[in-house]
Design a protein around this motif. Structure first.
Motif, short mmCIF file in Angstrom:
data_model
loop_
_atom_site.label_atom_id
_atom_site.label_comp_id
_atom_site.label_asym_id
_atom_site.label_seq_id
_atom_site.Cartn_x
_atom_site.Cartn_y
_atom_site.Cartn_z
N TYR A 47 0.83 -1.20 0.00
CA TYR A 47 0.00 0.00 0.00
C TYR A 47 0.87 1.26 0.00
CZ TYR A 47 -3.98 -3.00 1.08
OH TYR A 47 -4.95 -3.96 1.03
N GLU A 48 1.97 1.24 0.74
CA GLU A 48 2.86 2.39 0.76
C GLU A 48 3.45 2.65 -0.62
OE1 GLU A 48 5.77 1.64 3.72
OE2 GLU A 48 4.36 1.79 5.40
N ALA A 49 3.82 1.57 -1.31
CA ALA A 49 4.36 1.73 -2.66
C ALA A 49 3.30 2.26 -3.61
CB ALA A 49 4.90 0.39 -3.16
N ALA A 50 2.07 1.78 -3.46
CA ALA A 50 0.98 2.25 -4.32
C ALA A 50 0.70 3.73 -4.08
CB ALA A 50 -0.27 1.42 -4.07
N ARG A 51 0.71 4.14 -2.80
CA ARG A 51 0.47 5.56 -2.50
C ARG A 51 1.60 6.44 -3.03
NH1 ARG A 51 -1.81 3.31 2.36
NH2 ARG A 51 0.25 3.34 3.35
N MET A 52 2.82 5.94 -2.97
CA MET A 52 3.95 6.72 -3.50
C MET A 52 3.85 6.88 -5.01
SD MET A 52 7.13 5.21 -1.26
CE MET A 52 8.30 6.18 -2.20
N ASP A 53 3.22 5.90 -5.67
CA ASP A 53 3.03 5.99 -7.12
C ASP A 53 1.80 6.81 -7.49
OD1 ASP A 53 5.27 4.52 -7.61
OD2 ASP A 53 4.20 2.58 -7.73
N GLY A 54 1.12 7.34 -6.49
CA GLY A 54 -0.04 8.19 -6.75
C GLY A 54 -1.34 7.44 -6.98
N ALA A 55 -1.42 6.20 -6.52
CA ALA A 55 -2.64 5.41 -6.73
C ALA A 55 -3.75 5.91 -5.82
CB ALA A 55 -2.36 3.93 -6.43
N SER A 56 -4.95 6.00 -6.37
CA SER A 56 -6.12 6.39 -5.58
C SER A 56 -6.56 5.23 -4.71
CB SER A 56 -7.27 6.81 -6.50
OG SER A 56 -7.69 5.71 -7.30
N ALA A 57 -7.56 5.48 -3.85
CA ALA A 57 -8.06 4.42 -2.96
C ALA A 57 -8.63 3.26 -3.78
CB ALA A 57 -9.12 4.99 -2.02
N TRP A 58 -9.36 3.58 -4.86
CA TRP A 58 -9.94 2.53 -5.69
C TRP A 58 -8.84 1.75 -6.42
CZ3 TRP A 58 -13.84 -0.49 -6.23
CH2 TRP A 58 -14.07 -1.16 -7.45
N GLN A 59 -7.81 2.45 -6.89
CA GLN A 59 -6.70 1.77 -7.57
C GLN A 59 -5.93 0.89 -6.60
OE1 GLN A 59 -4.79 5.29 -9.13
NE2 GLN A 59 -5.55 4.89 -11.21
N GLN A 60 -5.81 1.31 -5.34
CA GLN A 60 -5.17 0.47 -4.34
C GLN A 60 -5.99 -0.80 -4.10
OE1 GLN A 60 -3.90 2.52 -0.71
NE2 GLN A 60 -3.88 4.46 -1.85
N PHE A 61 -7.30 -0.64 -4.11
CA PHE A 61 -8.15 -1.82 -3.89
C PHE A 61 -8.04 -2.81 -5.04
CE2 PHE A 61 -12.19 -4.02 -4.61
CZ PHE A 61 -12.35 -4.68 -3.40
N THR A 62 -8.13 -2.31 -6.28
CA THR A 62 -8.11 -3.20 -7.45
C THR A 62 -6.75 -3.80 -7.73
OG1 THR A 62 -7.79 -1.28 -8.89
CG2 THR A 62 -10.05 -2.01 -8.53
N SER A 63 -5.67 -3.07 -7.37
CA SER A 63 -4.32 -3.52 -7.71
C SER A 63 -3.60 -4.22 -6.56
CB SER A 63 -3.47 -2.34 -8.18
OG SER A 63 -4.06 -1.72 -9.32
N VAL A 64 -4.02 -3.95 -5.33
CA VAL A 64 -3.33 -4.53 -4.18
C VAL A 64 -4.27 -5.42 -3.36
CG1 VAL A 64 -2.05 -4.04 -2.06
CG2 VAL A 64 -1.77 -2.56 -4.05
N THR A 65 -5.38 -4.84 -2.93
CA THR A 65 -6.27 -5.56 -2.01
C THR A 65 -6.90 -6.77 -2.66
OG1 THR A 65 -6.76 -3.48 -0.88
CG2 THR A 65 -8.23 -5.33 -0.46
N TRP A 66 -7.57 -6.58 -3.79
CA TRP A 66 -8.31 -7.68 -4.41
C TRP A 66 -7.41 -8.82 -4.85
CZ3 TRP A 66 -12.80 -9.49 -3.87
CH2 TRP A 66 -13.37 -10.37 -4.80
#
Length: 280
Positions: free
Chosen positions: A178-197
């Motif tokens: 999640y930290e890497a995704a936030r550093m890349d500018g991912a939104s909450a929905w993008q974090q869900f689809t790319s990391v969480t799911w």
């Protein structure tokens, strides 16, 4: 070391399944002076051609599962994400959401039966919110609302269990992703689809299979609240099998319905497992 468990499995699982398989091809009754007689496939032909209640129970069972499986799994995931936040007092919310799971389903069914009555809590809330514009109805006595009422109750009662399973899956996902995704500018929905799911894939498979099996095996709520009525609008396969096998004492026919139910559950579970397999 495995002998005690093996004996219990044989006595209470394998033997009953074999007995049910054998009885399904006979006209056996619980109380009858005549010995059981082999009738071949007559019980199965009767179920699909001469028993409209069976056909209705089959439809009701699939409708119930088709609504409960996606709604309950999605709601449980949403609740798991909420209670996975690192906030003060979030443990209490986890406990509150899980309380219906550890409460007897019979007790819950009786309470909701009172709530669904014409002068019950549900109609009182609707009357208050709409200032009397919506007239109350007997939710369990109406063919248009009875099954839907059972669906709402069932989702409310069991969603906490699958919330805990989703939560355990969420907590296995490394925070570094999640930290890497936030550093890349991912939104909450993008974090869900790319990391969480993607991280919940194995959890998702388990939850879909368990919810489907539980949904197809719906019985207690029907037995306590509606007894299959009104006009068979809430009859399910398991309830119909119990009715025929024990209360009407047609053991052979009840065993045939149980065997049909077993095959349906097995096929649905295998299809789900195939659709959710790891394609890599």
């Amino acid at each position: 070391m495995v002998t005690p468990a093996t004996i219990l499995l044989v006595l209470f699982l394998i033997v009953p399944v074999l007995l049910a398989f054998g009885l399904s091809f006979t006209n056996a009754r619980l109380i009858s002076p005549n010995p059981p007689r082999f009738v071949g496939l007559d019980n199965f032909v009767r179920a699909f051609t001469a028993d409209p209640t069976f056909v209705r129970s089959l439809v009701n069972t699939f409708v119930f599962a088709a609504v409960v499986v996606p709604l309950q799994s999605a709601l449980a995931l949403f609740m798991a994400i909420l209670v996975n936040q690192k906030l003060r007092g979030v443990t209490w919310f986890r406990v509150i959401f899980f309380v219906p799971v550890v409460t007897s389903i019979v007790v819950i069914s009786v309470l909701w039966d009172f709530m669904y009555q014409r002068d019950g809590l549900v109609n009182s809330i609707l009357d208050t919110l709409t200032f009397g514009a919506v007239q109350g109805t007997n939710w369990l006595g109406n063919t248009d609302t009875a099954l839907g009422s059972i669906i709402v109750l069932s989702i409310w009662q069991a969603v906490g269990f699958h919330m805990i399973i989703w939560l355990s899956g969420l907590q296995t996902i490394p925070e570094e992703l999640y930290e890497a995704a936030r550093m890349d500018g991912a939104s909450a929905w993008q974090q869900f689809t790319s990391v969480t799911w993607p991280g919940l894939r194995s959890t998702m498979v388990f939850i879909l299979v368990t919810i489907t099996i539980q949904a197809l095996g719906l019985f207690v709520q029907i037995d306590v609240m509606t007894q299959g009525g009104p006009l068979d609008s809430t009859t399910t396969l398991v309830y119909h099998a119990v009715q025929q096998g024990y209360r009407r004492q047609e053991t052979g026919y009840g065993a045939a319905i149980s065997l049909i139910f077993f095959v349906i559950v097995l096929v649905v579970a295998l299809i789900q497992r195939w659709l959710t397999r790891d394609k890599d």
